[in-house]
Design a protein around this motif. Structure first.
Motif, PDB file in Angstrom:
ATOM      1  N   GLN A 136      63.365  12.735  96.084  1.00 30.98           N
ATOM      2  CA  GLN A 136      63.351  11.997  94.816  1.00 30.98           C
ATOM      3  C   GLN A 136      64.498  12.436  93.896  1.00 30.98           C
ATOM      4  OE1 GLN A 136      60.843   9.544  93.919  1.00 30.98           O
ATOM      5  NE2 GLN A 136      62.341   9.060  92.335  1.00 30.98           N
ATOM      6  N   GLU A 137      64.784  13.718  93.861  1.00 37.51           N
ATOM      7  CA  GLU A 137      65.839  14.211  92.981  1.00 37.51           C
ATOM      8  C   GLU A 137      67.185  13.586  93.329  1.00 37.51           C
ATOM      9  OE1 GLU A 137      67.724  18.491  91.465  1.00 37.51           O
ATOM     10  OE2 GLU A 137      66.379  18.428  93.194  1.00 37.51           O
ATOM     11  N   GLU A 138      67.473  13.485  94.607  1.00 37.98           N
ATOM     12  CA  GLU A 138      68.741  12.876  95.035  1.00 37.98           C
ATOM     13  C   GLU A 138      68.743  11.375  94.773  1.00 37.98           C
ATOM     14  OE1 GLU A 138      69.237  14.015  99.103  1.00 37.98           O
ATOM     15  OE2 GLU A 138      69.183  16.159  98.638  1.00 37.98           O
ATOM     16  N   LEU A 139      67.601  10.719  94.978  1.00 35.31           N
ATOM     17  CA  LEU A 139      67.500   9.290  94.677  1.00 35.31           C
ATOM     18  C   LEU A 139      67.824   9.020  93.208  1.00 35.31           C
ATOM     19  CD1 LEU A 139      66.526   6.417  95.725  1.00 35.31           C
ATOM     20  CD2 LEU A 139      64.307   7.031  94.764  1.00 35.31           C
ATOM     21  N   ILE A 179      75.710  16.676  96.052  1.00 37.26           N
ATOM     22  CA  ILE A 179      74.384  16.137  95.708  1.00 37.26           C
ATOM     23  C   ILE A 179      73.485  16.050  96.935  1.00 37.26           C
ATOM     24  CG2 ILE A 179      73.086  14.204  94.716  1.00 37.26           C
ATOM     25  CD1 ILE A 179      75.452  13.558  92.984  1.00 37.26           C
ATOM     26  N   ASN A 180      73.967  15.418  98.015  1.00 36.78           N
ATOM     27  CA  ASN A 180      73.088  15.195  99.182  1.00 36.78           C
ATOM     28  C   ASN A 180      73.642  15.799 100.462  1.00 36.78           C
ATOM     29  OD1 ASN A 180      75.169  13.471  99.841  1.00 36.78           O
ATOM     30  ND2 ASN A 180      73.868  11.652 100.135  1.00 36.78           N
ATOM     31  N   ASP A 181      74.493  16.832 100.340  1.00 29.12           N
ATOM     32  CA  ASP A 181      75.159  17.367 101.535  1.00 29.12           C
ATOM     33  C   ASP A 181      74.833  18.825 101.830  1.00 29.12           C
ATOM     34  OD1 ASP A 181      76.505  18.336  99.322  1.00 29.12           O
ATOM     35  OD2 ASP A 181      78.495  18.134 100.213  1.00 29.12           O
ATOM     36  N   SER A 182      73.784  19.364 101.230  1.00 24.77           N
ATOM     37  CA  SER A 182      73.388  20.738 101.550  1.00 24.77           C
ATOM     38  C   SER A 182      72.743  20.773 102.927  1.00 24.77           C
ATOM     39  CB  SER A 182      72.400  21.268 100.508  1.00 24.77           C
ATOM     40  OG  SER A 182      71.151  20.585 100.616  1.00 24.77           O
ATOM     41  N   ASP A 183      72.629  21.966 103.495  1.00 22.68           N
ATOM     42  CA  ASP A 183      71.975  22.096 104.798  1.00 22.68           C
ATOM     43  C   ASP A 183      70.530  21.612 104.733  1.00 22.68           C
ATOM     44  OD1 ASP A 183      74.276  23.117 105.905  1.00 22.68           O
ATOM     45  OD2 ASP A 183      73.660  25.222 105.729  1.00 22.68           O
ATOM     46  N   ASP A 184      69.845  21.935 103.635  1.00 21.27           N
ATOM     47  CA  ASP A 184      68.457  21.497 103.485  1.00 21.27           C
ATOM     48  C   ASP A 184      68.372  19.969 103.415  1.00 21.27           C
ATOM     49  OD1 ASP A 184      67.511  24.075 103.509  1.00 21.27           O
ATOM     50  OD2 ASP A 184      67.326  24.236 101.329  1.00 21.27           O
ATOM     51  N   ALA A 185      69.299  19.346 102.684  1.00 23.75           N
ATOM     52  CA  ALA A 185      69.296  17.891 102.572  1.00 23.75           C
ATOM     53  C   ALA A 185      69.550  17.247 103.929  1.00 23.75           C
ATOM     54  CB  ALA A 185      70.347  17.428 101.561  1.00 23.75           C
ATOM     55  N   ILE A 186      70.509  17.778 104.672  1.00 23.94           N
ATOM     56  CA  ILE A 186      70.818  17.208 105.988  1.00 23.94           C
ATOM     57  C   ILE A 186      69.608  17.323 106.911  1.00 23.94           C
ATOM     58  CG2 ILE A 186      72.288  17.418 108.018  1.00 23.94           C
ATOM     59  CD1 ILE A 186      74.540  18.353 106.140  1.00 23.94           C
ATOM     60  N   ALA A 187      68.903  18.444 106.851  1.00 26.11           N
ATOM     61  CA  ALA A 187      67.699  18.612 107.671  1.00 26.11           C
ATOM     62  C   ALA A 187      66.625  17.608 107.267  1.00 26.11           C
ATOM     63  CB  ALA A 187      67.177  20.036 107.541  1.00 26.11           C
ATOM     64  N   ARG A 188      66.470  17.365 105.959  1.00 25.37           N
ATOM     65  CA  ARG A 188      65.497  16.360 105.510  1.00 25.37           C
ATOM     66  C   ARG A 188      65.903  14.966 105.986  1.00 25.37           C
ATOM     67  NH1 ARG A 188      65.562  19.506 100.619  1.00 25.37           N
ATOM     68  NH2 ARG A 188      67.084  18.073  99.692  1.00 25.37           N
ATOM     69  N   PHE A 189      67.186  14.633 105.869  1.00 24.30           N
ATOM     70  CA  PHE A 189      67.659  13.344 106.369  1.00 24.30           C
ATOM     71  C   PHE A 189      67.275  13.170 107.843  1.00 24.30           C
ATOM     72  CE2 PHE A 189      70.939  13.039 102.880  1.00 24.30           C
ATOM     73  CZ  PHE A 189      70.568  11.786 102.436  1.00 24.30           C
ATOM     74  N   ALA A 190      67.480  14.206 108.629  1.00 23.49           N
ATOM     75  CA  ALA A 190      67.177  14.120 110.061  1.00 23.49           C
ATOM     76  C   ALA A 190      65.690  13.823 110.283  1.00 23.49           C
ATOM     77  CB  ALA A 190      67.581  15.409 110.766  1.00 23.49           C
ATOM     78  N   THR A 222      82.111  18.411 106.373  1.00 25.55           N
ATOM     79  CA  THR A 222      80.780  17.971 105.949  1.00 25.55           C
ATOM     80  C   THR A 222      80.304  16.818 106.817  1.00 25.55           C
ATOM     81  OG1 THR A 222      81.130  18.664 103.663  1.00 25.55           O
ATOM     82  CG2 THR A 222      79.465  16.977 104.041  1.00 25.55           C
ATOM     83  N   ILE A 223      81.181  15.870 107.079  1.00 27.66           N
ATOM     84  CA  ILE A 223      80.819  14.751 107.956  1.00 27.66           C
ATOM     85  C   ILE A 223      80.377  15.284 109.318  1.00 27.66           C
ATOM     86  CG2 ILE A 223      81.712  12.717 109.159  1.00 27.66           C
ATOM     87  CD1 ILE A 223      83.578  12.287 106.748  1.00 27.66           C
ATOM     88  N   GLN A 224      81.068  16.283 109.824  1.00 27.61           N
ATOM     89  CA  GLN A 224      80.712  16.835 111.132  1.00 27.61           C
ATOM     90  C   GLN A 224      79.336  17.496 111.096  1.00 27.61           C
ATOM     91  OE1 GLN A 224      82.676  16.346 113.951  1.00 27.61           O
ATOM     92  NE2 GLN A 224      80.729  16.955 114.874  1.00 27.61           N
ATOM     93  N   ARG A 225      78.981  18.166 109.994  1.00 27.01           N
ATOM     94  CA  ARG A 225      77.647  18.759 109.878  1.00 27.01           C
ATOM     95  C   ARG A 225      76.567  17.686 109.965  1.00 27.01           C
ATOM     96  NH1 ARG A 225      78.022  20.523 104.520  1.00 27.01           N
ATOM     97  NH2 ARG A 225      75.850  21.216 104.626  1.00 27.01           N
ATOM     98  N   PHE A 226      76.796  16.551 109.311  1.00 25.40           N
ATOM     99  CA  PHE A 226      75.850  15.436 109.420  1.00 25.40           C
ATOM    100  C   PHE A 226      75.783  14.919 110.859  1.00 25.40           C
ATOM    101  CE2 PHE A 226      76.041  15.256 104.821  1.00 25.40           C
ATOM    102  CZ  PHE A 226      74.865  14.634 104.435  1.00 25.40           C
TER     103      PHE A 226
END
Length: 242
Positions: A136-139, A179-190, A222-226
């Motif tokens: 929600q925070e990122e949204l 904003i949406n590129d932290s390791d935690d955010a990427i894990a949530r996206f997955a 960063t793109i590669q981490r995603f």
């Protein structure tokens, strides 16, 4: 002079694309900080006939009767296309009278859980919804939705649409550095993407200036981490300048 049909334009993802605008500038249920069309001036979640559908169909007829070479006819423009309550009639017109063309919808995805809209889109070929936030925070920071829009509902809408859709679904994820590129955010996206199960995930980043002048292009690292993380749960590709 055309008011509702524009192009064709060369698209990085869709090839030669004829645009169809069903919404006045700038009517949307989001006010995304990266939007190339500018800031939202009419924030609404109301579905109605925002432009005269009959005139849209007449313009499409005038352009398509000569069978132009197109890779896609694309609902896009200067607002959220699914807010137009007669979008289904335009889809059905195209698939009935010009079935040789692929019909694509670019959408923020907020309304895709609506059963009536799902029925209206039953004959569409490709839907490209966006998912730019993992919480929600990122949204709130990136998409700045209409009041009372809950992040969990946006995920459920995408899951529900993909489960019933007969079309191809390509989920777009816009990377916003800081904003949406932290390791935690990427894990949530997955985790969210695994539930949604799109046919492909398309990673995007800043191409032209958006609403917020401070936005930066995501670096390749960063793109590669995603790519590395999301690639474990779904097919994924980076949309880069040609």
């Amino acid at each position: 002079m055309s008011c509702y049909v524009f192009g064709p334009l060369q698209s990085r993802r869709l090839g030669v694309s004829l645009g169809v605008g069903l919404i006045p500038r700038k009517t949307c249920n989001l006010d995304c900080i990266y939007c190339e069309a500018g800031a939202t001036t009419d924030a609404t979640c109301e579905r109605k006939e925002y432009v005269p559908t009959d005139k849209v169909l007449a313009e499409l007829d005038a352009v398509l009767k000569d069978s132009p070479a197109l890779d896609s006819i694309t609902f896009s423009g200067l607002g959220e296309p699914t807010l137009h309550s007669r979008i289904g009639e335009v889809v059905d017109f195209l698939k009935t009278h010009y079935p040789q063309y692929r019909v694509t919808l670019l959408t923020n995805g907020l309304l895709l859980g609506d059963k009536k809209l799902q029925e209206e889109l039953r004959h569409i070929d490709l839907v490209i919804p966006s998912l730019d936030a993992s919480c929600q925070e990122e949204l709130d920071a990136i998409n700045r939705p209409c009041p009372a829009v809950r992040f969990e509902d946006t995920i459920e809408a995408l899951v529900d649409f993909k489960q019933q859709a007969k079309c191809r679904v390509a989920l777009e994820l816009f990377i916003v550095p800081g904003i949406n590129d932290s390791d935690d955010a990427i894990a949530r996206f997955a985790r969210h993407i695994k539930r949604i199960a799109p046919d492909v995930v398309q990673l995007n980043t800043l191409d032209r200036p958006g609403v917020d002048p401070k936005l930066q292009v995501a670096p390749e690292s960063t793109i590669q981490r995603f790519l590395d993380c999301i690639g474990k749960v779904a097919p994924v590709e980076a949309v880069r300048k040609k």
